[in-house]
Design a protein around this motif. Structure first.
Motif, mmCIF file in Angstrom:
data_model
loop_
_atom_site.group_PDB
_atom_site.id
_atom_site.type_symbol
_atom_site.label_atom_id
_atom_site.label_comp_id
_atom_site.label_asym_id
_atom_site.label_seq_id
_atom_site.Cartn_x
_atom_site.Cartn_y
_atom_site.Cartn_z
ATOM 1 N N MET A 78 0.823 -1.216 0.000
ATOM 2 C CA MET A 78 0.000 0.000 0.000
ATOM 3 C C MET A 78 0.853 1.261 0.000
ATOM 4 O O MET A 78 0.489 2.275 -0.609
ATOM 5 C CB MET A 78 -0.944 -0.001 1.207
ATOM 6 N N CYS A 84 -3.278 4.218 -3.083
ATOM 7 C CA CYS A 84 -3.301 4.163 -1.620
ATOM 8 C C CYS A 84 -2.660 5.408 -0.994
ATOM 9 O O CYS A 84 -2.453 5.446 0.228
ATOM 10 C CB CYS A 84 -2.587 2.918 -1.117
ATOM 11 N N LEU A 87 -4.348 7.093 1.958
ATOM 12 C CA LEU A 87 -4.615 6.289 3.152
ATOM 13 C C LEU A 87 -3.627 6.623 4.265
ATOM 14 O O LEU A 87 -2.479 6.977 4.010
ATOM 15 C CB LEU A 87 -4.514 4.795 2.823
ATOM 16 N N ILE A 392 -5.634 -6.168 -2.331
ATOM 17 C CA ILE A 392 -5.900 -4.729 -2.222
ATOM 18 C C ILE A 392 -6.991 -4.308 -3.208
ATOM 19 O O ILE A 392 -7.885 -3.516 -2.876
ATOM 20 C CB ILE A 392 -4.608 -3.929 -2.453
#
Length: 404
Positions: A78, A84, A87, A392
């Motif tokens: 990630m 990502c 995040l 993912i």
């Protein structure tokens, strides 16, 4: 040899107390029911006042014991992926002061900071359990569970007297084939719609391993080029002391194994993470304790032969196509007390006493045992090699479906 510092596998008093409490909850149905109902109700109520953070991901591996396994692999992937970038992460550990990770808040497992993160994180990623046996997940949260192995020992609701495991709220559950999916549906009540047939993210590394990878790892571990390496990795046995300890009494005579295989042989020992103490093995330059080595994949890649019993390491190791043997010295007792979901004895050469094993090691066929391992993999494992990205992608797809 510079593999790892040896350990006696003793836990601190706090860890022993925690295991004792877990044992009582697990083995006393009344206490278990009260624990689940009261704390689940409390956290569901508390969750009404804690909004979901759409960009937060909560990670834990083996209930906070380590930074490893598939959650670690997914976290690091990630960090690399552009989708990502927005995040932010929370990792839960039993010893949070031991870790520093990028873009990450570190919390203590089972602290209020942990429970608050569990109530607010949009995404949960674990290889065991986030709710610790409770039930408070919100509908808009996405639960990713990679699990930690494909084995044949009974677990979850397949253990006699257990019928309380319910993973029906998991949105993404990674499996490596139909065998694992069927077992986890029966044992954990995982919905078939939640299974993603991609293997475990941790095992991507095994599919990519080459001879140069093997040489690099053996050099790093200080293993001589001409060494024949045995990885002995037995599973855990239930506590005989009411949860005060989970010791393992090794009946494998390391010296006899080395004698059978010759002067270039050495043994790497890997205890299960639940085991608190190993007895019966004397460690030396040729018998090395790798129980706390951070990457078990590297031990698989470095080894020439696996010896185990009822452990899921057989499935992991079979990806590499190298020989593996089963030393089931307590087979009848284990089947009676714990139970097995499948009989691997037709798939893996199995020994019930030490002498037969030592005799076989003197002149076994590496090629024949490797072929047997490849047949095992073909029978039980059908998916793997790109699990990280597949997992993912499935996580984001599950999130999108909740908004549609």
């Amino acid at each position: 040899m510079g593999i790892v510092n040896r350990r006696s596998l003793h836990f601190l008093d706090a860890d022993r107390l925690k295991k004792r409490v877990e044992y009582i909850i697990k083995h006393d149905a009344t206490i278990q029911s009260l624990y689940r109902s009261a704390l689940s109700a409390f956290f569901r109520f508390a969750g009404m006042f804690i909004p979901v953070d759409e960009n937060m991901v909560l990670f834990s591996s083996f209930s906070g014991k380590r930074y490893d396994d598939s959650p670690k692999v997914l976290f690091e992937r990630m960090l690399e992926r552009d989708d990502c970038a927005d995040l932010h992460f929370v990792w839960a550990f039993n010893r949070p002061n031991d870790y520093r990770l990028p873009r990450t808040q570190i919390v203590k497992m089972h602290s209020w900071a942990y429970w608050r993160a569990a109530l607010s994180a949009k995404f949960w990623v674990t290889n065991v359990n986030i709710e610790c046996g409770l039930s408070f997940k919100k509908k808009q949260q996405v639960y990713v569970n990679t699990w930690h192995g494909t084995g044949n020992k009974s677990f979850g609701n397949l253990v006699p007297g257990r019928n309380d495991y319910d993973f029906s709220t998991v949105d993404v559950f990674t499996v490596d084939g139909v065998f694992m999916a069927d077992m986890h549906h029966r044992a954990l009540n995982v919905n078939y719609a939640s299974f993603v047939y991609c293997g475990r993210p941790r095992e991507d590394e095994l599919y990519l391993a080459s001879q140069s990878t093997r040489r690099e790892i053996r050099d790093k571990l200080g293993i001589p080029e001409n060494a024949f390496v045995v990885l002995y990795a037995p599973t855990w046995r239930d506590s005989l002391t009411g949860g005060n300890d989970y010791s393992f009494e090794a009946l494998l005579d390391a010296d006899r194994v080395l004698e059978s295989l010759g002067e270039n042989a050495l043994i790497l020992y890997r205890a299960h993470s639940i085991v608190t103490e190993t007895r019966g093995i004397s460690f030396s330059e040729r018998v090395v304790d790798c129980s706390v080595y951070p990457n078990v994949n590297e031990l698989y890649i470095a080894a020439d032969l696996l010896i185990s019993d009822y452990s899921s390491v057989f499935a992991d190791y079979s990806i590499l196509g190298k020989p593996m043997l089963c030393f089931a010295f307590d087979y009848e007792d284990y089947v009676l007390s714990r139970g097995l979901t499948a009989d691997f004895r037709d798939d893996i050469t199995t020994f019930y006493n030490e002498e037969d094993l030592y005799s076989y090691l003197c002149a076994f066929s590496y090629r024949e045992e490797s072929d047997k391992t490849k047949r095992f993999k073909a029978k039980y494992i059908s998916a793997g090699g790109n699990a990280s990205d597949a997992c993912i992608d499935a996580m984001f797809a599950a999130s999108k479906s909740k908004h549609d």
